[in-house]
Design an enzyme around this catalytic site. Structure first.
Site, PDB file in Angstrom:
ATOM      1  CE1 TYR A 228      11.564 -63.797   3.064  1.00 58.69           C
ATOM      2  CE2 TYR A 228      10.312 -65.754   3.602  1.00 58.69           C
ATOM      3  CZ  TYR A 228      10.355 -64.403   3.323  1.00 58.69           C
ATOM      4  OH  TYR A 228       9.193 -63.670   3.327  1.00 58.69           O
ATOM      5  CG  MET A 239      11.098 -65.281  -6.812  1.00 57.13           C
ATOM      6  SD  MET A 239      12.382 -64.006  -6.651  1.00 57.13           S
ATOM      7  CE  MET A 239      12.954 -64.247  -4.977  1.00 57.13           C
ATOM      8  CG  HIS A 240       6.988 -62.651  -0.885  1.00 60.86           C
ATOM      9  ND1 HIS A 240       6.186 -63.655  -0.362  1.00 60.86           N
ATOM     10  CD2 HIS A 240       8.073 -62.592  -0.077  1.00 60.86           C
ATOM     11  CE1 HIS A 240       6.773 -64.167   0.696  1.00 60.86           C
ATOM     12  NE2 HIS A 240       7.905 -63.559   0.896  1.00 60.86           N
ATOM     13  CG  ASP A 241       7.276 -57.730  -3.616  1.00 59.18           C
ATOM     14  OD1 ASP A 241       8.235 -57.172  -3.061  1.00 59.18           O
ATOM     15  OD2 ASP A 241       6.209 -57.981  -3.036  1.00 59.18           O
TER      16      ASP A 241
END
Ligand code: RIB
Ligand code: CA
Length: 323
Positions: A228, A239-241
């Site tokens: 990233y 921490m998208h998910d």
């Protein structure tokens, strides 16, 4: 406390792996099963990664099923520039020994929902392909789906294109089926997941802790944070998910707006864009069954992830595994 039964449809994927840890550690959730989607990598790779994560978490009792190998309409376009060739590059893990389910993803979802005495929540942290196949194939089970929590889209941001986020962009038709189903949907899009950031200097909070789970998560952060930084100049790992999981366990950490949502599927320029109406009066329509998260308490979110690693470490020890 009565646990919410969930099925996690994911494409591990570094942040999917961390989301699985958060879900498995929560005393509020009962993870009935995991289904692997084609997204970050091919489904053969994502299902193997899912089994690796369950093995590290000492949860080989949870079935893992392989989903569809490609989106409903689009060709598959994986993301090795972010997740590497394996889909979870960085950590060095043994080949999984637990078997993969013989049933395909949608069939496992149907069996688990039918067997559950309570309505089940679906957590989708990859493209919505498998979830759409499940909904289309088993309409009689919709009444046993409590809600669908989706990491995807964005009200004001895109990452695969200026307007579209990777999960929704990969399979916009599938996302549209999910969002237009009328089943209550919670969307955790880039607006909030880019705020759910673990800064590079905070990676040490995991690295400095004893035990395989903390070291696994630190390895995930090092690789994912590195790609990233290189690809998107981010100062940390989003921490998208985990947002789609912690939104169910700790909704108080999030700020939501109610709105019905869908996905643009017609125009080649805006295909995969999440569509909604955020005008103040729009959310008051009786038909609203969706909400989108736009903000998060980042510090408390980080503490939940640290606590999850602590919980899984303790559970491993209690089961006689090396911590
Ligand atoms: O755009 C972010 C999403 O795409 C996350 O789910 C990540 O794992 C990738 O699948
Ligand atoms: Ca994912």
């Amino acid at each position: 406390m009565k646990k919410l039964p969930v099925i996690i449809d994911c494409d591990p994927g570094h942040d999917d792996a961390i989301a699985l840890i958060a879900a498995l550690a929560s005393e509020k959730l009962e993870v009935l099963g995991v289904t692997a989607a084609a997204g970050n990598q091919t489904v053969d790779k994502t299902e193997k990664n899912a089994r690796k994560v369950l093995e590290i978490c000492a949860r080989t009792d949870i079935p893992v099923a392989k989903g569809r190998g490609k989106p409903l309409w689009n060709p598959l376009s994986v993301a090795p520039e972010i997740h590497g060739d394996s889909g979870m590059d960085g950590p060095v893990l043994p080949e999984p020994s637990m078997p993969v389910c013989r049933e395909p993803a949608a069939a496992l979802m149907a069996r688990l929902v039918e067997e559950s005495p309570e309505p089940v929540a679906l957590i989708v942290t990859g493209p919505c392909t498998n979830t759409a196949v499940f909904l289309l194939s088993y309409p009689h089970l919709w009444k046993k789906i409590a809600k669908i929590s989706v990491m995807g889209g964005g009200a004001f941001e895109g990452n695969r294109t200026a307007l579209a986020e990777f999960n929704i962009w990969t399979d916009p038709e599938a996302a549209r089926i999910v969002l237009e189903s009328g089943i209550p949907v919670e969307i955790y899009g880039l607006d909030v997941t880019h705020k759910a950031l673990i800064y590079r200097e905070e990676f040490a909070l995991f690295r400095e802790r004893e035990g395989m789970v903390f070291q696994f998560l630190a390895d995930l952060l090092d690789f994912f944070g590195g790609t990233y930084l290189e690809a998107r100049k981010f100062p940390g790992a989003p921490m998208h998910d985990s947002c789609a999981v912690i939104g169910l366990t700790n909704p108080e950490l999030f700020t939501y707006v109610e709105t019905d949502m869908s996905v643009e599927t017609e125009s080649p320029r805006s295909r995969g864009a999440l569509t909604m109406d955020l005008r103040p009066a729009a959310g008051k329509k009786p038909s609203v069954c969706g909400k989108i998260a736009l903000d998060v308490d980042r510090e408390k979110f980080l503490q939940v992830l640290l606590g999850a690693c602590e919980t899984i470490t303790r559970q491993r020890r209690e089961k006689g595994y090396a911590s």
